[in-house]
Design an enzyme around this catalytic site. Structure first.
Site, PDB file in Angstrom:
ATOM      1  N   LYS A 413       0.867  -1.184   0.000  1.00  0.00           N
ATOM      2  CA  LYS A 413       0.000   0.000   0.000  1.00  0.00           C
ATOM      3  C   LYS A 413       0.899   1.226   0.000  1.00  0.00           C
ATOM      4  CE  LYS A 413      -2.588   2.797   3.283  1.00  0.00           C
ATOM      5  NZ  LYS A 413      -3.130   2.903   4.647  1.00  0.00           N
ATOM      6  N   TRP A 513      -9.708  -0.005   0.794  1.00  0.00           N
ATOM      7  CA  TRP A 513     -10.825   0.613   1.539  1.00  0.00           C
ATOM      8  C   TRP A 513     -10.364   1.722   2.480  1.00  0.00           C
ATOM      9  CZ3 TRP A 513     -10.354  -4.943   2.042  1.00  0.00           C
ATOM     10  CH2 TRP A 513     -11.094  -5.638   1.082  1.00  0.00           C
ATOM     11  N   HIS A 514      -9.290   2.401   2.130  1.00  0.00           N
ATOM     12  CA  HIS A 514      -8.791   3.488   2.967  1.00  0.00           C
ATOM     13  C   HIS A 514      -9.026   4.843   2.304  1.00  0.00           C
ATOM     14  CE1 HIS A 514      -5.754   0.546   5.070  1.00  0.00           C
ATOM     15  NE2 HIS A 514      -7.024   0.267   5.319  1.00  0.00           N
ATOM     16  N   TYR A 515     -10.122   4.985   1.603  1.00  0.00           N
ATOM     17  CA  TYR A 515     -10.405   6.251   0.928  1.00  0.00           C
ATOM     18  C   TYR A 515     -10.755   7.331   1.953  1.00  0.00           C
ATOM     19  CZ  TYR A 515     -15.100   4.157   1.213  1.00  0.00           C
ATOM     20  OH  TYR A 515     -16.251   3.534   1.647  1.00  0.00           O
ATOM     21  N   HIS A 516     -10.498   8.576   1.579  1.00  0.00           N
ATOM     22  CA  HIS A 516     -10.646   9.693   2.505  1.00  0.00           C
ATOM     23  C   HIS A 516     -10.773  10.989   1.706  1.00  0.00           C
ATOM     24  CE1 HIS A 516      -6.376   8.836   1.682  1.00  0.00           C
ATOM     25  NE2 HIS A 516      -6.219  10.143   1.698  1.00  0.00           N
TER      26      HIS A 516
END
Length: 581
Positions: A413, A513-516
């Site tokens: 990542k 799934w670490h969108y921000h």
């Protein structure tokens, strides 16, 4: 003497069994007295605080504020308690692949073509994710301007309820040893801190494989100060504007499962507020639906403009993830993320393994968290992203040899990322997904980091410490091509993927799934998370982040809910003003 020893052993065994039974029963049947279906809500009600979104930040915030105030927590989804798909590590991915209207996960497809998921359950993303728990780095905390002492206290408050030491078994031990062998040092052992080198992080799965999401933090709540309504999606925030120098949030409208509207208002009081904790998609979406956002965009949807805030929905980012599948000649344990290598180049290396990647039923097998069933599809042209094509990809997996499913993934990542996108409304229905573009690898710095990350993965796989879990006759180029050509996404395939790591990164990019972003500090909210130009309204969640904290943001998002709750209580107590309806 012998009988006495046997008796003691029997008593000890029975006591352990009783403790385990009570523990499991309590976790399975926990029923908070303050939690109700929204159909039971009064038509009109009044509170000191109204929190929109019972997710990773919202539950921590609600539990904290309830200590001395009346709090309403509105969650559009249901409860995670009693649902095996959101409870057990062994069932990971089942909730993400559930496309039914009652699913705790709501699928969305970014305009880039990556299929993703947003939470629709109390506990938010922490009720769906792979469970890795790790704090933000000291640099992130300093840049956010947070009080370091209160940050540490807030993390510890969260960790007492949800953080556990994972059992490290053969695959994860091999990942750890390989990272150290190739020079990702020092070895920091088990720690929740974000430190350069290799470490074992925490997990929100306990030793029985049960998940402890942020919904568990409601155990801290004052039952007399909190009301939680489930299946109560908020339609819009209400404002008072007449005679005011700037809009003042004074309530919300939400609907129950029968489609009946309910009005919740703030009691009179200078410190009473509406707080939006709906996540990186939901928070900017709700602000826009309520009349806060880019003026022209709102007018195009016939939304009355309360305040022109052009940066609502801007700065959207999703950390790209790329992985290499490694078939193993021997069975390995079920494990999600437990070990991480944190490099000075902004690249994180992790691994996951086990039978959940070879889960087999009478109908099909899948790749667990990398299956097309749970949306790990990448940048395929929009016209190719059909249910029919998805079903063909799933069907194709049935014909892969079982050996292709035995093993695990080594993934990387990218920190940040540098690439930015935007979010816009598709419709005025709050239950519909907005349109979001993440622009994966638009910034060349992100692509360069991905290539570096894949090179590190190659070294891990080829290390002596990992030799037990790979076939010697399969060179790394073969593994890259196997990954690039497997039906885990619907990307157009390129024959040179193993020769061009840039192409491999583009072909195999998925979400972690670490969108921000979308409501960032100094753009939409100030450093107290108050919406700029509006009174009595804050946004407290990952939508305020410029980049994702640490290796997994959930610890910091939960901490932020607690942190801001404590600060808001201090503010209220320092300026006591009588409240009334």
């Amino acid at each position: 003497m012998g009988c006495s020893g046997c008796w003691k052993k029997m008593v000890a065994a029975l006591s352990a069994l009783l403790i385990l039974h009570v523990y499991c029963f309590a976790r399975r049947d926990r029923d908070f007295s303050f939690m109700h279906q929204a159909t039971r809500a009064p038509m009109v009600s009044y509170y000191d605080y109204i929190i929109v979104g019972g997710g990773t930040a919202g539950c921590a915030l609600a539990a904290t504020l309830s200590q001395s105030s009346s709090v309403l927590l509105l969650e559009r989804g249901g409860s995670p308690f009693g649902n095996p798909n959101t409870t057990y590590l062994s069932a990971f991915g089942a909730a993400l692949s559930d496309l039914s209207p009652k699913s705790p996960s709501q699928r969305f497809v970014s305009e880039d073509g990556v299929i993703n998921a947003r939470a629709r359950v109390l506990g938010g993303g922490s009720a769906l994710n792979a469970g890795f728990y790790s704090r933000a780095g000291s640099e992130f905390i300093a840049n956010a301007g947070w009080d370091a002492k209160l940050v540490n206290e807030s993390y510890r408050w969260v960790e007492r309820m949800v953080a556990f030491h994972p059992p490290l078994r053969q695959w994860q031990l091999a990942v750890r040893n390989s990272l150290l062998e190739i020079g990702i040092r020092p070895y920091n052992g088990y720690t929740l801190d974000h430190l350069y080198g290799t470490k074992v992080g925490g997990t929100i799965f306990d030793r029985y494989g049960r998940r402890h999401s942020s919904a568990d933090l409601l155990y801290y709540a004052n039952p007399s100060g909190l009301t939680v309504f489930l299946h109560g999606p908020v339609q819009k925030i209400l404002f008072t504007t007449e005679g005011k120098s700037k809009p003042i949030a004074d309530g919300v409208i939400f609907k129950d499962a029968n489609g009946v509207s309910h009005w919740a208002y703030l009691r009179k009081g200078a410190k009473n507020e509406v707080i939006v904790c709906s996540g990186a998609l939901g928070s900017p979406q709700l602000l826009m639906l309520s009349g806060l956002g880019p003026e022209k965009h709102l007018e195009a949807h016939n939304i009355s403009v309360v305040l022109d805030l052009p940066l609502v929905g801007q700065g959207m980012s999703d950390n790209p993830m790329n992985a290499v599948f490694v078939p193993s000649p021997r069975p390995v344990e079920v494990s999600l993320i437990q070990v991480v290598g944190i490099t000075h180049n902004g690249i994180y290396i992790e691994g996951a393994s086990g039978e959940n990647f070879a889960r087999e039923t009478k109908r099909t097998r899948d790749f667990g968290m990398f299956s097309p069933k749970i949306g790990q599809l990448s940048t395929s042209p929009p016209k190719q992203r059909t249910e029919e094509v998805l079903n063909r990809a799933i069907e194709a997996m049935r014909f892969l040899p079982r050996s292709a499913f035995l093993g695990g993934f080594i993934l990387e990542k990218i920190m940040g990322p540098l690439s930015r996108g935007h979010l816009e409304l598709r419709s005025t229905n709050p239950n519909h997904n907005p349109a979001v573009t993440f622009n994966y690898f638009q910034d060349p710095g992100d692509l360069e980091k991905c290539v570096q990350g894949i090179k590190i993965i190659e070294k891990v796989i080829e290390s002596r410490s990992f030799s037990r879990f790979r076939y010697n006759h399969l060179p790394i180029t073969t593994l890259l091509n196997m990954t690039a050509n497997s039906p885990v996404n619907l990307l157009p395939k390129h024959a040179n993927a193993s020769r061009s790591l840039e192409q491999f990164c583009r072909d195999t990019v998925t979400t972690i799934w670490h969108y921000h972003g979308g409501c960032q500090i100094d753009k939409v909210v100030d450093h107290d998370y108050k919406v700029i130009g509006v009174d009595s309204l804050r946004v407290i969640d990952g939508s305020t982040f410029d980049y994702s904290p640490g290796t997994n943001p959930q610890a910091t998002v939960m901490m932020l809910g607690r942190y801001m709750g404590v600060k808001m209580l201090h503010e209220r107590n320092a300026n006591m003003i009588p409240d009334s309806n």
